[in-house]
Design a protein around this motif. Structure first.
Motif, PDB file in Angstrom:
ATOM      1  N   THR A  57      45.055  53.205  40.820  1.00  0.00           N
ATOM      2  CA  THR A  57      45.994  52.190  40.180  1.00  0.00           C
ATOM      3  C   THR A  57      45.124  51.970  38.047  1.00  0.00           C
ATOM      4  O   THR A  57      44.870  51.348  37.766  1.00  0.00           O
ATOM      5  CB  THR A  57      45.962  51.145  40.627  1.00  0.00           C
ATOM      6  N   PHE A 269      54.890  40.467  42.560  1.00  0.00           N
ATOM      7  CA  PHE A 269      54.808  38.979  43.196  1.00  0.00           C
ATOM      8  C   PHE A 269      55.637  38.085  43.410  1.00  0.00           C
ATOM      9  O   PHE A 269      55.550  37.298  44.651  1.00  0.00           O
ATOM     10  CB  PHE A 269      54.280  38.045  41.601  1.00  0.00           C
TER      11      PHE A 269
ATOM     12  N   SER B  88      41.975  48.495  41.598  1.00  0.00           N
ATOM     13  CA  SER B  88      42.588  47.686  41.039  1.00  0.00           C
ATOM     14  C   SER B  88      43.139  46.172  41.723  1.00  0.00           C
ATOM     15  O   SER B  88      43.997  46.943  42.879  1.00  0.00           O
ATOM     16  CB  SER B  88      43.032  47.486  39.246  1.00  0.00           C
ATOM     17  N   TRP B  90      44.784  42.089  41.781  1.00  0.00           N
ATOM     18  CA  TRP B  90      45.700  40.973  40.820  1.00  0.00           C
ATOM     19  C   TRP B  90      46.617  40.467  42.158  1.00  0.00           C
ATOM     20  O   TRP B  90      47.421  40.719  42.940  1.00  0.00           O
ATOM     21  CB  TRP B  90      46.897  41.245  40.103  1.00  0.00           C
ATOM     22  N   VAL B  91      46.475  38.791  41.806  1.00  0.00           N
ATOM     23  CA  VAL B  91      47.003  37.991  42.819  1.00  0.00           C
ATOM     24  C   VAL B  91      47.113  36.669  41.759  1.00  0.00           C
ATOM     25  O   VAL B  91      46.424  35.908  40.917  1.00  0.00           O
ATOM     26  CB  VAL B  91      46.140  37.244  43.840  1.00  0.00           C
ATOM     27  N   ILE B 115      35.310  44.528  37.053  1.00  0.00           N
ATOM     28  CA  ILE B 115      35.489  43.711  35.848  1.00  0.00           C
ATOM     29  C   ILE B 115      36.012  42.674  36.549  1.00  0.00           C
ATOM     30  O   ILE B 115      37.689  42.762  37.680  1.00  0.00           O
ATOM     31  CB  ILE B 115      35.984  44.144  34.606  1.00  0.00           C
ATOM     32  N   PHE B 117      38.377  38.666  36.768  1.00  0.00           N
ATOM     33  CA  PHE B 117      39.313  37.676  35.394  1.00  0.00           C
ATOM     34  C   PHE B 117      39.628  36.775  36.128  1.00  0.00           C
ATOM     35  O   PHE B 117      39.977  36.856  37.555  1.00  0.00           O
ATOM     36  CB  PHE B 117      40.724  39.216  35.931  1.00  0.00           C
ATOM     37  N   MET B 141      40.727  30.803  30.364  1.00  0.00           N
ATOM     38  CA  MET B 141      40.774  32.266  30.904  1.00  0.00           C
ATOM     39  C   MET B 141      39.507  32.878  30.644  1.00  0.00           C
ATOM     40  O   MET B 141      38.721  32.657  29.462  1.00  0.00           O
ATOM     41  CB  MET B 141      42.036  33.257  29.495  1.00  0.00           C
ATOM     42  N   TYR B 143      37.334  36.731  31.276  1.00  0.00           N
ATOM     43  CA  TYR B 143      36.745  37.493  31.661  1.00  0.00           C
ATOM     44  C   TYR B 143      35.508  37.784  31.635  1.00  0.00           C
ATOM     45  O   TYR B 143      34.628  37.962  30.998  1.00  0.00           O
ATOM     46  CB  TYR B 143      37.069  38.908  30.626  1.00  0.00           C
ATOM     47  N   PHE B 145      32.293  40.911  32.666  1.00  0.00           N
ATOM     48  CA  PHE B 145      31.752  42.571  32.698  1.00  0.00           C
ATOM     49  C   PHE B 145      30.539  42.346  33.322  1.00  0.00           C
ATOM     50  O   PHE B 145      29.788  41.731  32.799  1.00  0.00           O
ATOM     51  CB  PHE B 145      32.044  42.901  31.390  1.00  0.00           C
ATOM     52  N   VAL B 155      33.268  35.953  29.133  1.00  0.00           N
ATOM     53  CA  VAL B 155      33.636  34.926  28.045  1.00  0.00           C
ATOM     54  C   VAL B 155      34.898  34.192  29.434  1.00  0.00           C
ATOM     55  O   VAL B 155      35.732  34.228  29.738  1.00  0.00           O
ATOM     56  CB  VAL B 155      35.373  35.617  27.496  1.00  0.00           C
ATOM     57  N   MET B 157      36.522  30.998  28.336  1.00  0.00           N
ATOM     58  CA  MET B 157      36.918  29.859  27.484  1.00  0.00           C
ATOM     59  C   MET B 157      38.711  28.648  27.738  1.00  0.00           C
ATOM     60  O   MET B 157      39.522  29.738  28.168  1.00  0.00           O
ATOM     61  CB  MET B 157      37.179  30.533  25.775  1.00  0.00           C
ATOM     62  N   LEU B 226      51.576  33.891  33.580  1.00  0.00           N
ATOM     63  CA  LEU B 226      50.904  34.328  34.664  1.00  0.00           C
ATOM     64  C   LEU B 226      50.340  33.793  35.789  1.00  0.00           C
ATOM     65  O   LEU B 226      50.217  33.773  37.043  1.00  0.00           O
ATOM     66  CB  LEU B 226      49.797  35.588  34.405  1.00  0.00           C
ATOM     67  N   PHE B 260      45.942  32.513  38.005  1.00  0.00           N
ATOM     68  CA  PHE B 260      46.050  34.156  38.402  1.00  0.00           C
ATOM     69  C   PHE B 260      44.336  34.623  37.608  1.00  0.00           C
ATOM     70  O   PHE B 260      43.568  34.597  37.225  1.00  0.00           O
ATOM     71  CB  PHE B 260      47.070  34.733  36.888  1.00  0.00           C
ATOM     72  N   MET B 264      38.934  44.776  38.738  1.00  0.00           N
ATOM     73  CA  MET B 264      39.316  46.246  38.725  1.00  0.00           C
ATOM     74  C   MET B 264      37.955  46.830  38.923  1.00  0.00           C
ATOM     75  O   MET B 264      36.344  46.103  38.369  1.00  0.00           O
ATOM     76  CB  MET B 264      39.306  46.862  37.120  1.00  0.00           C
ATOM     77  N   ARG B 265      37.625  47.739  39.283  1.00  0.00           N
ATOM     78  CA  ARG B 265      36.856  48.808  39.430  1.00  0.00           C
ATOM     79  C   ARG B 265      35.154  48.918  38.224  1.00  0.00           C
ATOM     80  O   ARG B 265      37.333  50.134  38.021  1.00  0.00           O
ATOM     81  CB  ARG B 265      36.422  49.870  40.730  1.00  0.00           C
TER      82      ARG B 265
END
Lengths: 340, 340
Positions: A57, A269, B88, B90-91, B115, B117, B141, B143, B145, B155, B157, B226, B260, B264-265
């Protein structure tokens, strides 16, 4: 310029879509700029765009110095194929060039009932909070969501307080700009739109530390890291300038500029019809909000561009004389019939 | 409250990590609030947290009205397992409650060279651009790294111009706040920090239309869609309030609040050591930027929290008297030894 027919059509489609959507700064007005970059041999019109690294992915795409206008749709296609199979797909892109409007790429996913993401780094014009240097581009990010009876919700935004295009309009009209858009070369507050050309900088979304400019800086940093540190493109002040009269830095840290695109299947989802019904409800609630000025409604993200598109599809795209002249000069150069 | 030992430890870890990182507004100061919600039977201390829908790399988790402090780490774990296998994960999460600091959850991924989120919607306090209604939360949100020789770039914020915590400080000190943080009930500009309590609203990042508040609104909308439209949680003005003295809306559009999260690897895009070496270079370049004031360096996103953590791990966490008293009242209520 030597692009094959498929690439030519695709690049033209991206530019025209921008003009149709009212984003004149990113449409055919840019054609001259792409041609100049090609003349400087900074754009490869016969690129071998390919995946250089991937998992189920995720992928990294090398754009082979091609037009971002064709490289980014290639990457988005890869992301969407991965999403179709595994639920989501994410592609970092290096060795590319300016990709036009982020919304074009994100909307490719929306047409397949996916949520689309697109971002790109860009020539350094923005100073981080407290900095007097231009270290980041206006680094746009776009999120696009398919709705039901309403058009998609499209958040497509530069992470600077004001887009460079707005500054150019003020320069042309000889008008001052609001405080909070730019600083001068020493980092002082200024309202002179020409300050950017004499070493000044655009400011991050939030404008100053008191109003959260560190958040705009953080968002811009996120775009830069995902687009370039992750892909192997140039980042920060090393991003090559879009204007052909400025040479790229002599000490690159990667290849070309970088993008990051992605797609997630809505039905990964919840059922698509449920999602769309609730997004319609979300849109209705926000559109019917009480407002400060009864004549100014709340604007759903993406609405102004959709209104421009509806209008311009019927009434055509107005071109300022300067752009029309530029296009005719290009037409002559390439032996194409000019506009009358 | 009836949480099992594992959940108790995890929830305490999230709260303490917030205090350690200097984000006092989201740490043990909130414990009283969670207890009150539980007393109102709005928090389930024995939740059956489960995946209700999934593909290889996407999932929706139902938090069963549990503490967000334990629901969000569960979701992040699911995302990371998917990322480990497919690149990756996503939940989207519904039927949850306040999840503490977004950074805690995103950092879980960073520890695995992914990474991270994390985002969440929240009680409506923010007015969209042009609106006089509170329709969105401060919707943060994050992010995150992983870097090499430097700490991670984080980040994290709120998507409002100012976080609610900053307003509360001004209220406590009886100070005015800058223009651009809040508006009054009619939507007029105000500097009175109490305006929020009399029907006013926080403003989106960007503060006003001239400075891009539609972008802050767009980011907040992205978080809301999201986190909640995608998961089946409540969105916009339907998000249940965090304060227990306000009842949730009588006409919910979903379950609880929504989050949300994703992972990601890094090695899904390029080798981890290459990414980290370039992120280190990115950090060094931004830290060494020329600045407007030579005494004020550019701050890398996440740096202030890391400095607080380094300090507080050694010197302890200072508590304001009010919070210390609240904790001792709770200690008495639950038969735990109070702090001296």
């Amino acid at each position: 310029m030597g692009c094959n027919a498929e690439h030519s059509r695709l690049a033209a489609d991206v530019l025209l879509r921008s003009d149709l959507r009212g984003i004149d700064s990113h449409g055919v007005a840019r054609l001259k700029g792409y041609v100049r970059l090609w003349e400087k041999k900074r754009i490869n019109t016969s690129p071998d765009i390919k995946i250089v690294h991937q998992t189920a992915t995720t992928a990294t795409v090398d754009g082979d110095a091609g037009l971002g206008l064709v490289v980014a749709p290639f990457a988005m296609q890869v992301a969407m194929e991965k999403a179709a199979q595994y639920g989501s797909g994410w592609v970092a892109v290096r060795n590319s060039n300016h990709f036009g409007i982020a919304g074009y790429h994100a909307l490719m996913a929306v047409e397949k009932d996916m949520i689309g993401f697109a971002m790109t780094n860009a020539s350094p014009l923005v100073a981080p909070t407290y900095s007097s240097e231009r270290l980041l581009g206006t680094n746009p990010m776009c999120y696009a969501f398919p709705a039901g009876k309403y058009p998609p919700v499209i958040v497509d935004m530069a992470t600077s307080a004001a887009a460079n295009g707005k500054l150019e309009i003020a320069q042309r009209l000889g008008k001052q700009v609001p405080e909070g858009w730019i600083q001068d070369a020493a980092g002082n507050i200024t309202t002179d739109p020409h300050a950017l050309k004499s070493g000044g900088a655009l400011l991050p979304l939030g404008s100053d530390a008191d109003h959260g400019s560190h958040k705009g800086f953080g968002l811009s940093a996120t775009v830069d890291i995902l687009s370039a540190v992750l892909s192997g493109a140039n980042y920060g002040p090393w991003v090559p300038p879009f204007v052909a009269f400025l040479d790229p830095p002599a000490d690159p840290v990667g290849s070309g500029i970088g993008h990051f695109v992605g797609a997630m299947r809505v039905d990964g989802f919840r059922p698509v019809d449920e999602f769309k019904a609730h997004l319609d409800n979300w849109i209705e609630r926000f559109k019917s909000s009480a407002t400060v000025d009864p004549n100014q409604k709340v604007i759903i993200p993406g609405e102004p561009e959709l209104e421009a598109e509806a209008d311009r599809k019927v009434n055509g795209i107005p071109l300022v004389e300067e752009v029309a002249n530029d296009l005719n000069v290009l037409a002559e150069k390439f032996g194409v019939e000019p506009m009358s």
